[in-house]
Design a protein around this motif. Structure first.
Motif, mmCIF file in Angstrom:
data_model
loop_
_atom_site.group_PDB
_atom_site.id
_atom_site.type_symbol
_atom_site.label_atom_id
_atom_site.label_comp_id
_atom_site.label_asym_id
_atom_site.label_seq_id
_atom_site.Cartn_x
_atom_site.Cartn_y
_atom_site.Cartn_z
ATOM 1 N N LEU A 126 -45.894 -42.069 -2.008
ATOM 2 C CA LEU A 126 -47.196 -41.924 -1.364
ATOM 3 C C LEU A 126 -48.334 -42.034 -2.381
ATOM 4 O O LEU A 126 -49.360 -42.668 -2.126
ATOM 5 C CB LEU A 126 -47.275 -40.576 -0.643
ATOM 6 C CG LEU A 126 -46.328 -40.395 0.551
ATOM 7 C CD1 LEU A 126 -46.380 -38.954 1.057
ATOM 8 C CD2 LEU A 126 -46.689 -41.363 1.661
ATOM 9 N N MET A 127 -48.127 -41.432 -3.563
ATOM 10 C CA MET A 127 -49.165 -41.499 -4.593
ATOM 11 C C MET A 127 -49.368 -42.922 -5.087
ATOM 12 O O MET A 127 -50.503 -43.364 -5.299
ATOM 13 C CB MET A 127 -48.802 -40.569 -5.753
ATOM 14 C CG MET A 127 -48.990 -39.098 -5.441
ATOM 15 S SD MET A 127 -48.781 -38.033 -6.897
ATOM 16 C CE MET A 127 -47.004 -38.082 -7.088
ATOM 17 N N TRP A 150 -52.862 -45.027 -4.949
ATOM 18 C CA TRP A 150 -53.492 -45.636 -6.117
ATOM 19 C C TRP A 150 -53.725 -47.121 -5.874
ATOM 20 O O TRP A 150 -54.733 -47.680 -6.327
ATOM 21 C CB TRP A 150 -52.639 -45.416 -7.363
ATOM 22 C CG TRP A 150 -52.908 -44.107 -8.035
ATOM 23 C CD1 TRP A 150 -52.059 -43.048 -8.148
ATOM 24 C CD2 TRP A 150 -54.121 -43.705 -8.678
ATOM 25 N NE1 TRP A 150 -52.665 -42.011 -8.807
ATOM 26 C CE2 TRP A 150 -53.932 -42.385 -9.147
ATOM 27 C CE3 TRP A 150 -55.352 -44.324 -8.891
ATOM 28 C CZ2 TRP A 150 -54.935 -41.685 -9.834
ATOM 29 C CZ3 TRP A 150 -56.352 -43.633 -9.576
ATOM 30 C CH2 TRP A 150 -56.131 -42.326 -10.035
ATOM 31 N N GLU A 151 -52.805 -47.777 -5.188
ATOM 32 C CA GLU A 151 -53.014 -49.190 -4.864
ATOM 33 C C GLU A 151 -54.226 -49.360 -3.965
ATOM 34 O O GLU A 151 -55.022 -50.289 -4.130
ATOM 35 C CB GLU A 151 -51.768 -49.767 -4.174
ATOM 36 C CG GLU A 151 -50.622 -50.051 -5.113
ATOM 37 C CD GLU A 151 -50.968 -51.104 -6.143
ATOM 38 O OE1 GLU A 151 -51.723 -52.061 -5.826
ATOM 39 O OE2 GLU A 151 -50.520 -50.964 -7.296
ATOM 40 N N PRO A 165 -40.628 -47.465 1.836
ATOM 41 C CA PRO A 165 -42.064 -47.200 1.945
ATOM 42 C C PRO A 165 -42.873 -47.690 0.747
ATOM 43 O O PRO A 165 -44.105 -47.672 0.786
ATOM 44 C CB PRO A 165 -42.131 -45.676 2.052
ATOM 45 C CG PRO A 165 -40.916 -45.198 1.314
ATOM 46 C CD PRO A 165 -39.849 -46.226 1.601
ATOM 47 N N ARG A 166 -42.199 -48.129 -0.309
ATOM 48 C CA ARG A 166 -42.931 -48.569 -1.507
ATOM 49 C C ARG A 166 -43.560 -49.937 -1.351
ATOM 50 O O ARG A 166 -44.434 -50.308 -2.134
ATOM 51 C CB ARG A 166 -41.980 -48.586 -2.714
ATOM 52 C CG ARG A 166 -41.487 -47.210 -3.134
ATOM 53 C CD ARG A 166 -40.424 -47.325 -4.201
ATOM 54 N NE ARG A 166 -39.207 -47.951 -3.681
ATOM 55 C CZ ARG A 166 -38.138 -48.216 -4.432
ATOM 56 N NH1 ARG A 166 -38.157 -47.951 -5.723
ATOM 57 N NH2 ARG A 166 -37.064 -48.761 -3.890
ATOM 58 N N GLY A 224 -50.017 -50.312 0.115
ATOM 59 C CA GLY A 224 -51.407 -49.958 -0.117
ATOM 60 C C GLY A 224 -52.246 -51.069 -0.697
ATOM 61 O O GLY A 224 -53.467 -50.966 -0.740
ATOM 62 N N SER A 225 -51.600 -52.167 -1.165
ATOM 63 C CA SER A 225 -52.363 -53.239 -1.811
ATOM 64 C C SER A 225 -52.599 -54.430 -0.889
ATOM 65 O O SER A 225 -53.195 -55.426 -1.303
ATOM 66 C CB SER A 225 -51.627 -53.718 -3.070
ATOM 67 O OG SER A 225 -50.439 -54.411 -2.729
ATOM 68 N N GLY A 226 -52.153 -54.336 0.349
ATOM 69 C CA GLY A 226 -52.225 -55.485 1.245
ATOM 70 C C GLY A 226 -53.629 -55.962 1.556
ATOM 71 O O GLY A 226 -53.819 -57.115 1.931
ATOM 72 N N ALA A 227 -54.640 -55.084 1.378
ATOM 73 C CA ALA A 227 -56.014 -55.494 1.667
ATOM 74 C C ALA A 227 -56.685 -56.190 0.487
ATOM 75 O O ALA A 227 -57.823 -56.625 0.608
ATOM 76 C CB ALA A 227 -56.848 -54.269 2.073
ATOM 77 N N ASP A 228 -56.013 -56.283 -0.645
ATOM 78 C CA ASP A 228 -56.559 -56.989 -1.800
ATOM 79 C C ASP A 228 -56.840 -58.432 -1.387
ATOM 80 O O ASP A 228 -55.938 -59.147 -0.950
ATOM 81 C CB ASP A 228 -55.542 -56.938 -2.944
ATOM 82 C CG ASP A 228 -56.057 -57.600 -4.210
ATOM 83 O OD1 ASP A 228 -56.435 -58.785 -4.144
ATOM 84 O OD2 ASP A 228 -56.049 -56.937 -5.257
ATOM 85 N N PRO A 229 -58.098 -58.905 -1.498
ATOM 86 C CA PRO A 229 -58.417 -60.249 -1.007
ATOM 87 C C PRO A 229 -57.645 -61.345 -1.724
ATOM 88 O O PRO A 229 -57.277 -62.353 -1.113
ATOM 89 C CB PRO A 229 -59.924 -60.368 -1.236
ATOM 90 C CG PRO A 229 -60.260 -59.314 -2.236
ATOM 91 C CD PRO A 229 -59.286 -58.213 -2.023
ATOM 92 N N ALA A 230 -57.375 -61.177 -3.017
ATOM 93 C CA ALA A 230 -56.625 -62.200 -3.750
ATOM 94 C C ALA A 230 -55.174 -62.236 -3.298
ATOM 95 O O ALA A 230 -54.595 -63.314 -3.078
ATOM 96 C CB ALA A 230 -56.715 -61.942 -5.248
ATOM 97 N N GLN A 231 -54.574 -61.061 -3.161
ATOM 98 C CA GLN A 231 -53.186 -61.021 -2.694
ATOM 99 C C GLN A 231 -53.077 -61.550 -1.273
ATOM 100 O O GLN A 231 -52.121 -62.257 -0.938
ATOM 101 C CB GLN A 231 -52.638 -59.594 -2.779
ATOM 102 C CG GLN A 231 -52.429 -59.116 -4.204
ATOM 103 C CD GLN A 231 -51.764 -57.764 -4.268
ATOM 104 O OE1 GLN A 231 -51.109 -57.326 -3.311
ATOM 105 N NE2 GLN A 231 -51.918 -57.076 -5.388
#
Length: 316
Positions: A79-80, A84-85, A167-168, A287-294
């Motif tokens: 979860l942490m 952080w992502e 979940p990671r 948690g990083s799925g909203a990164d526009p580059a990714q």
């Protein structure tokens, strides 16, 4: 061991070591994956245990295993890491029109069959975004993803990959990569359009290493068709495999991502019945799925997958 403090601090890098131990199952394999010594891994985990005030490892035979407290800590670590992502994404999104590069880790046939199309799609729609590629298969590609050495992992759904419920990671399905039968052109069944796999149970087979995605998929497909392949040659390179098939040394299953193979003495035929497939997916850290580059790279991979899906196998 000190009692758990209400104000304990945790080194996130040590949490990463614990997560890797949970994946690898032994101190030695964890050390290899993280390019550390087993002693350094033990020291990191001992320091983490002191930080949180609970035992994290217990003796198990000649090795160690995680304690119940360690597994509870891992649930919170996932979860942490995801939070952080999200924080990193929010900071990155603040800069409009961002430039940069995304690093993709992918298994060899995805590098050949998917990444060129993804590069073309990015060049057309995101010309200021660079794509870097690292060749790696599961589970190593997920170790790289956890360590932030890559941003996107492209992998095949098989035993060495994390389960879909892990979940990671956030997963994106890309394509069902169909496997065809590769035969020497003079094989008695080469004239058929479709061949029951059971008809090849007595043939010599050319199969990749059992730890590789295609090696594992071939073995499971043959088992599902009622036989164990007589593996005479273990080859992970597709060009070498095609050369051996053409030479008459055996038959093989070949994914369409690596086709066409362009060898005059080799033919590709479809298996009878439902086609065997391997499911290819992309994963990013939760948690990083909203990164526009990714997000742009994932869109490009989906575009490349749509282009690559379902080519018709070629004859001699």
């Amino acid at each position: 061991m000190e009692p758990v403090s209400n104000s304990f601090t945790v080194d996130l890098r040590r949490l990463g070591v614990l997560r890797e131990l949970a994946r690898r199952g032994s101190l030695a394999r964890t050390a290899d994956a993280l390019h550390l010594t087993p002693s350094a891994v033990s020291q990191q985990l001992a320091a983490l245990a002191r930080e949180v005030g609970v035992p994290l490892l217990e003796k198990h035979g000649r090795g160690v295993r995680l304690t119940g407290q360690a597994r509870i800590l891992l649930e919170h670590a996932d979860l942490m890491a995801a939070q952080w992502e999200r924080a990193r994404v929010d900071l990155a999104a603040w800069e409009e029109g961002r430039r940069g590069a995304v690093t993709v880790g992918a298994f060899s046939s995805a590098v050949n069959g998917l990444l060129p199309g993804a590069v073309r799609a990015l060049a057309a729609h995101h010309p200021d975004l660079g794509l870097r590629v690292v060749e790696a298969g599961a589970p190593d590609v997920f170790t790289l993803l956890d360590a932030r050495e890559i941003d996107v992992a492209v992998a095949v759904d098989f035993a060495a990959a994390p389960p879909r419920t892990d979940p990671r990671y956030s997963r994106t399905a890309l394509l069902a990569d169909v496997l065809d039968i590769a035969l020497p052109a003079d094989h008695p069944r080469a004239g058929r359009d479709r061949i029951p796999l059971q008809d090849l149970a007595a043939d010599a087979w050319i199969v990749g290493d059992a730890g590789s995605c295609c090696g594992a998929v071939t073995r499971s497909v043959c088992a599902a068709n009622g036989f164990t392949p007589d593996i005479r040659h273990a080859v992970d390179d597709w060009t070498a495999l095609a050369a051996l098939v053409e030479s008459g040394l055996g038959v093989a299953l070949v994914p369409r991502l690596v086709q066409p193979l362009h060898r005059p003495g080799l033919v590709l035929r479809r298996p009878a019945g439902p086609p065997p497939v391997r499911h290819v997916f992309a994963a990013v850290r939760a948690g990083s799925g909203a990164d526009p580059a990714q997000a742009a790279v994932l869109d490009a991979l989906r575009t490349a997958a749509a282009e690559a899906a379902g080519p018709t196998p070629a004859g001699p």
